[in-house]
Design a protein around this motif. Sequence first.
Motif, mmCIF file in Angstrom:
data_model
loop_
_atom_site.group_PDB
_atom_site.id
_atom_site.type_symbol
_atom_site.label_atom_id
_atom_site.label_comp_id
_atom_site.label_asym_id
_atom_site.label_seq_id
_atom_site.Cartn_x
_atom_site.Cartn_y
_atom_site.Cartn_z
ATOM 1 N N ILE A 140 35.951 88.974 -12.508
ATOM 2 C CA ILE A 140 34.569 89.111 -11.774
ATOM 3 C C ILE A 140 33.929 87.648 -11.787
ATOM 4 O O ILE A 140 33.455 86.963 -10.895
ATOM 5 C CB ILE A 140 33.392 90.042 -11.781
ATOM 6 C CG1 ILE A 140 34.131 91.433 -11.465
ATOM 7 C CG2 ILE A 140 32.157 90.022 -11.665
ATOM 8 C CD1 ILE A 140 33.625 92.538 -11.962
ATOM 9 N N ALA A 141 33.833 87.196 -13.023
ATOM 10 C CA ALA A 141 33.396 85.941 -13.394
ATOM 11 C C ALA A 141 33.995 84.759 -12.549
ATOM 12 O O ALA A 141 33.749 83.890 -12.014
ATOM 13 C CB ALA A 141 33.233 85.645 -15.158
ATOM 14 N N GLY A 142 35.133 85.074 -12.428
ATOM 15 C CA GLY A 142 36.226 83.939 -11.734
ATOM 16 C C GLY A 142 35.811 83.993 -10.321
ATOM 17 O O GLY A 142 35.768 83.095 -9.825
ATOM 18 N N VAL A 143 35.754 85.137 -9.662
ATOM 19 C CA VAL A 143 35.096 85.371 -8.348
ATOM 20 C C VAL A 143 33.769 84.661 -8.088
ATOM 21 O O VAL A 143 33.571 84.118 -7.148
ATOM 22 C CB VAL A 143 34.801 86.845 -7.992
ATOM 23 C CG1 VAL A 143 34.166 87.129 -6.738
ATOM 24 C CG2 VAL A 143 36.310 87.551 -8.008
ATOM 25 N N TRP A 144 33.034 85.118 -9.223
ATOM 26 C CA TRP A 144 31.792 83.951 -8.991
ATOM 27 C C TRP A 144 31.728 82.596 -8.904
ATOM 28 O O TRP A 144 31.348 81.824 -8.026
ATOM 29 C CB TRP A 144 30.856 84.350 -10.037
ATOM 30 C CG TRP A 144 29.337 83.868 -9.893
ATOM 31 C CD1 TRP A 144 28.177 84.409 -9.238
ATOM 32 C CD2 TRP A 144 29.020 82.675 -10.455
ATOM 33 N NE1 TRP A 144 27.315 83.462 -9.172
ATOM 34 C CE2 TRP A 144 27.645 82.339 -10.061
ATOM 35 C CE3 TRP A 144 29.566 81.639 -11.197
ATOM 36 C CZ2 TRP A 144 26.990 81.399 -10.270
ATOM 37 C CZ3 TRP A 144 29.005 80.407 -11.491
ATOM 38 C CH2 TRP A 144 27.585 80.245 -11.120
ATOM 39 N N VAL A 145 32.591 81.944 -9.717
ATOM 40 C CA VAL A 145 33.055 80.390 -9.665
ATOM 41 C C VAL A 145 33.651 80.118 -8.631
ATOM 42 O O VAL A 145 33.208 79.198 -8.167
ATOM 43 C CB VAL A 145 33.802 80.241 -11.316
ATOM 44 C CG1 VAL A 145 34.406 79.083 -11.104
ATOM 45 C CG2 VAL A 145 32.961 80.473 -12.547
ATOM 46 N N VAL A 146 34.492 80.738 -8.176
ATOM 47 C CA VAL A 146 35.168 80.353 -6.949
ATOM 48 C C VAL A 146 34.218 80.509 -5.891
ATOM 49 O O VAL A 146 34.151 79.432 -4.814
ATOM 50 C CB VAL A 146 36.329 81.509 -6.717
ATOM 51 C CG1 VAL A 146 36.801 81.187 -5.137
ATOM 52 C CG2 VAL A 146 37.709 81.235 -7.432
ATOM 53 N N ALA A 147 33.476 81.578 -5.544
ATOM 54 C CA ALA A 147 32.353 81.326 -4.592
ATOM 55 C C ALA A 147 31.371 80.257 -4.702
ATOM 56 O O ALA A 147 31.044 79.605 -3.637
ATOM 57 C CB ALA A 147 31.809 82.672 -4.458
ATOM 58 N N PHE A 148 30.919 80.080 -5.988
ATOM 59 C CA PHE A 148 29.986 78.949 -6.152
ATOM 60 C C PHE A 148 30.507 77.681 -5.759
ATOM 61 O O PHE A 148 29.792 76.911 -5.361
ATOM 62 C CB PHE A 148 29.447 79.008 -7.592
ATOM 63 C CG PHE A 148 28.668 78.186 -7.834
ATOM 64 C CD1 PHE A 148 27.164 78.373 -7.650
ATOM 65 C CD2 PHE A 148 28.688 77.059 -8.711
ATOM 66 C CE1 PHE A 148 26.224 77.598 -7.979
ATOM 67 C CE2 PHE A 148 27.713 76.033 -8.710
ATOM 68 C CZ PHE A 148 26.529 76.142 -8.546
ATOM 69 N N ALA A 149 31.599 77.205 -6.280
ATOM 70 C CA ALA A 149 32.521 76.015 -6.048
ATOM 71 C C ALA A 149 32.791 75.884 -4.451
ATOM 72 O O ALA A 149 32.329 74.926 -4.270
ATOM 73 C CB ALA A 149 33.720 76.104 -6.851
ATOM 74 N N ILE A 150 32.967 76.697 -3.619
ATOM 75 C CA ILE A 150 33.387 76.692 -2.473
ATOM 76 C C ILE A 150 32.041 76.481 -1.704
ATOM 77 O O ILE A 150 31.911 75.529 -0.855
ATOM 78 C CB ILE A 150 34.007 77.827 -1.798
ATOM 79 C CG1 ILE A 150 35.203 77.800 -2.201
ATOM 80 C CG2 ILE A 150 33.911 77.951 -0.213
ATOM 81 C CD1 ILE A 150 36.291 79.064 -2.115
ATOM 82 N N ALA A 151 30.903 77.118 -2.140
ATOM 83 C CA ALA A 151 29.777 76.738 -1.502
ATOM 84 C C ALA A 151 28.701 75.477 -1.917
ATOM 85 O O ALA A 151 28.547 74.969 -0.865
ATOM 86 C CB ALA A 151 28.727 77.976 -1.995
#
Length: 176
Positions: A140-151
Amino acid sequence: STLTHAEEFGWSTALGQLTAISVLLVSVPLAWLARRNRWAAVLGWTGTLLGLAIPGPIIALSLGRLFNQPNSDWLFYFYDRTLVLPWMALMIRSFPFAFLVATFAVRRIPSHLLDAAAIDGAGRSAQLRYIVLPQIGALIAGVWVVAFAIAVGDLSASILAVPPGVTTVAIRIFNL
């Protein structure tokens, strides 16, 4: 000076946080529902395919066309004065990657744990809360990091979607 681009970093962080949290709140439950619900799976995979296939500028221009309604005060307000338009565009851009990571995480849960919980009377929401979320916390932390980095790194959708006066780091670098 160290605060030369503080405003750009602030806008990028705000959009990144908003997008990452929103995508997390959508992709993880949808991946969980898609495990057993055919319609949730169709919705998740359709969103993933569309998010990957439609270019960022098309997403931003389509949302802009939807919100740029001078006859509707509230739609025009969201278009011209808030981060709703770039937030929605960045959600569409980052959802596919977050959904893929969330689907991988949810499918890693051994089904015998979920079956045992179901036998003990745990419903789907209780299984999600007490079994799934604790086991996939790191992903879940990985999902957050991926979405944050893309945004934060997205330029193609954000440059066309941000309201006047808002400049992100990606836009600033592009302008340089």
